[in-house]
Design an enzyme around this catalytic site. Structure first.
Site, PDB file in Angstrom:
ATOM      1  N   HIS A 181      40.806  32.024  43.805  1.00  0.00           N
ATOM      2  CA  HIS A 181      40.754  31.428  42.469  1.00  0.00           C
ATOM      3  C   HIS A 181      41.230  29.983  42.539  1.00  0.00           C
ATOM      4  O   HIS A 181      42.152  29.668  43.289  1.00  0.00           O
ATOM      5  CB  HIS A 181      41.676  32.191  41.504  1.00  0.00           C
ATOM      6  CG  HIS A 181      41.930  31.433  40.234  1.00  0.00           C
ATOM      7  ND1 HIS A 181      41.062  31.448  39.171  1.00  0.00           N
ATOM      8  CD2 HIS A 181      42.939  30.584  39.887  1.00  0.00           C
ATOM      9  CE1 HIS A 181      41.526  30.653  38.216  1.00  0.00           C
ATOM     10  NE2 HIS A 181      42.663  30.122  38.621  1.00  0.00           N
ATOM     11  N   LYS A 220      42.964  36.119  46.301  1.00  0.00           N
ATOM     12  CA  LYS A 220      42.835  37.406  45.624  1.00  0.00           C
ATOM     13  C   LYS A 220      43.114  38.550  46.609  1.00  0.00           C
ATOM     14  O   LYS A 220      43.199  38.324  47.822  1.00  0.00           O
ATOM     15  CB  LYS A 220      41.431  37.490  45.015  1.00  0.00           C
ATOM     16  CG  LYS A 220      41.184  36.426  43.933  1.00  0.00           C
ATOM     17  CD  LYS A 220      39.758  36.480  43.410  1.00  0.00           C
ATOM     18  CE  LYS A 220      39.547  35.471  42.285  1.00  0.00           C
ATOM     19  NZ  LYS A 220      38.156  35.538  41.755  1.00  0.00           N
ATOM     20  N   ASN A 263      35.160  37.574  45.660  1.00  0.00           N
ATOM     21  CA  ASN A 263      34.975  36.175  46.089  1.00  0.00           C
ATOM     22  C   ASN A 263      36.266  35.487  46.543  1.00  0.00           C
ATOM     23  O   ASN A 263      36.373  34.263  46.575  1.00  0.00           O
ATOM     24  CB  ASN A 263      34.245  35.371  45.007  1.00  0.00           C
ATOM     25  CG  ASN A 263      35.042  35.253  43.727  1.00  0.00           C
ATOM     26  OD1 ASN A 263      36.147  35.780  43.609  1.00  0.00           O
ATOM     27  ND2 ASN A 263      34.487  34.546  42.750  1.00  0.00           N
ATOM     28  N   GLU A 277      48.137  27.715  34.015  1.00  0.00           N
ATOM     29  CA  GLU A 277      48.195  28.774  35.036  1.00  0.00           C
ATOM     30  C   GLU A 277      49.464  28.669  35.887  1.00  0.00           C
ATOM     31  O   GLU A 277      50.064  29.677  36.251  1.00  0.00           O
ATOM     32  CB  GLU A 277      46.932  28.723  35.905  1.00  0.00           C
ATOM     33  CG  GLU A 277      45.691  29.169  35.130  1.00  0.00           C
ATOM     34  CD  GLU A 277      44.366  28.876  35.836  1.00  0.00           C
ATOM     35  OE1 GLU A 277      44.379  28.379  36.982  1.00  0.00           O
ATOM     36  OE2 GLU A 277      43.312  29.147  35.222  1.00  0.00           O
ATOM     37  N   TYR A 335      42.914  35.544  32.633  1.00  0.00           N
ATOM     38  CA  TYR A 335      41.464  35.613  32.423  1.00  0.00           C
ATOM     39  C   TYR A 335      41.123  35.862  30.958  1.00  0.00           C
ATOM     40  O   TYR A 335      40.158  36.558  30.647  1.00  0.00           O
ATOM     41  CB  TYR A 335      40.858  36.708  33.305  1.00  0.00           C
ATOM     42  CG  TYR A 335      40.700  36.342  34.771  1.00  0.00           C
ATOM     43  CD1 TYR A 335      40.090  35.144  35.164  1.00  0.00           C
ATOM     44  CD2 TYR A 335      41.138  37.204  35.772  1.00  0.00           C
ATOM     45  CE1 TYR A 335      39.931  34.821  36.505  1.00  0.00           C
ATOM     46  CE2 TYR A 335      40.976  36.889  37.127  1.00  0.00           C
ATOM     47  CZ  TYR A 335      40.367  35.694  37.483  1.00  0.00           C
ATOM     48  OH  TYR A 335      40.201  35.374  38.813  1.00  0.00           O
TER      49      TYR A 335
HETATM   50  P1  IDP Z   1      35.663  31.113  38.806  1.00  0.00           P
HETATM   51  O1  IDP Z   1      36.602  32.074  39.500  1.00  0.00           O
HETATM   52  O2  IDP Z   1      34.741  30.456  39.781  1.00  0.00           O
HETATM   53  O3  IDP Z   1      36.368  30.125  37.909  1.00  0.00           O
HETATM   54  P2  IDP Z   1      34.906  32.571  36.382  1.00  0.00           P
HETATM   55  O4  IDP Z   1      33.585  32.481  35.692  1.00  0.00           O
HETATM   56  O5  IDP Z   1      36.088  31.935  35.735  1.00  0.00           O
HETATM   57  O6  IDP Z   1      34.692  32.001  37.868  1.00  0.00           O
HETATM   58  O7  IDP Z   1      35.189  34.112  36.639  1.00  0.00           O
HETATM   59  C1  IDP Z   1      36.455  34.520  37.098  1.00  0.00           C
HETATM   60  C2  IDP Z   1      36.272  35.606  38.138  1.00  0.00           C
HETATM   61  O8  IDP Z   1      35.688  36.749  37.549  1.00  0.00           O
HETATM   62  C3  IDP Z   1      35.336  35.257  39.289  1.00  0.00           C
HETATM   63  O9  IDP Z   1      35.937  34.470  40.298  1.00  0.00           O
HETATM   64  C4  IDP Z   1      34.961  36.623  39.790  1.00  0.00           C
HETATM   65  O10 IDP Z   1      36.002  37.196  40.576  1.00  0.00           O
HETATM   66  C5  IDP Z   1      34.881  37.404  38.496  1.00  0.00           C
HETATM   67  N1  IDP Z   1      33.488  37.432  38.008  1.00  0.00           N
HETATM   68  C6  IDP Z   1      32.821  36.461  37.357  1.00  0.00           C
HETATM   69  N2  IDP Z   1      31.554  36.831  37.074  1.00  0.00           N
HETATM   70  C7  IDP Z   1      31.433  38.086  37.566  1.00  0.00           C
HETATM   71  C8  IDP Z   1      30.352  39.034  37.586  1.00  0.00           C
HETATM   72  O11 IDP Z   1      29.243  38.788  37.114  1.00  0.00           O
HETATM   73  N3  IDP Z   1      30.610  40.241  38.187  1.00  0.00           N
HETATM   74  C9  IDP Z   1      31.809  40.552  38.727  1.00  0.00           C
HETATM   75  N4  IDP Z   1      32.845  39.696  38.726  1.00  0.00           N
HETATM   76  C10 IDP Z   1      32.660  38.481  38.154  1.00  0.00           C
HETATM   77 MG    MG Z   2      37.414  30.400  36.125  1.00  0.00          MG
END
Ligand code: IDP
Ligand code: MG
Length: 160
Positions: free
Chosen positions: A126, A20, A123, A137, A60
């Site tokens: 992805h 990212k 974080n 994807e 997303y």
């Molecule tokens: P993942 O990336 O581990 O698959 P997902 O639930 O698919 O997690 O969420 C996609 C992305 O959305 C996360 O990696 C993160 O960057 C963002 N995200 C998820 N939950 C939150 C939140 O509560 N606050 C801010 N960003 C979030």
């Molecule tokens: Mg995800």
């Protein structure tokens, strides 16, 4: 015996891994590529790319109703991302394991998120969550001619 052994052998898979904008800005591209390379996975595609909102809404799609979605769009379009395809045995699940948990504070040290990030909204990386989403994807982020099939000379040293 040979037949039952090959029947339990894991399928070769592909996964979509993306660094990212924060990971790119913080100079972690090489570190993250290194971990997949050193594990023994094979690179199938790689590019630096400026994502737009339209593409991210597709990527997303399941999160569009979440309160953090506008912030997620802003984050993900704030600079270039690094798009990759990695191939190998069980790589979808192993890739998620190498990334760590969605929340970096729930991620074990030794994982990418556990080693390099602190909050869920930054974080770093992805990884596809299933074989089906990986295939979806890969199609979304790459043209067919950007994903290459090539013979990896290490194959016999990584797989039995
Ligand atoms: P993942 O990336 O581990 O698959 P997902 O639930 O698919 O997690 O969420 C996609 C992305 O959305 C996360 O990696 C993160 O960057 C963002 N995200 C998820 N939950 C939150 C939140 O509560 N606050 C801010 N960003 C979030
Ligand atoms: Mg995800």
């Amino acid at each position: 015996l040979t037949r039952s052994r090959s029947a339990v052998r894991m399928a070769m898979e592909r996964t979509y891994i993306m660094i990212k904008p924060d990971g790119v800005q913080r100079g972690l591209v090489g570190e993250i590529i290194k971990r997949f390379e050193q594990r023994g996975y094979k690179l199938g595609a790689l590019k630096l790319y400026q994502a737009n909102e339209d593409l991210l809404r597709k990527h997303y799609g399941d999160l569009q109703e979440k309160p953090f979605f506008p912030g997620l769009l802003k984050y993900m379009t704030s600079g270039p991302v690094t798009c990759m395809v990695w191939e190998g045995e069980n790589v979808v699940r192993m890739g998620r394991q190498m990334l760590g948990e969605t929340n970096p504070q729930a991620s074990a040290p030794g994982t990418i998120r556990g080693d390099f990030s602190i909050v869920v909204g930054r974080n770093i990386c992805h990884g596809s969550d299933s074989v089906a989403s990986a295939e979806k994807e890969i199609k979304l982020w790459f043209d067919d001619n950007e994903v290459l099939a090539w013979k990896d000379h290490s194959h016999a040293w990584v797989y039995e």
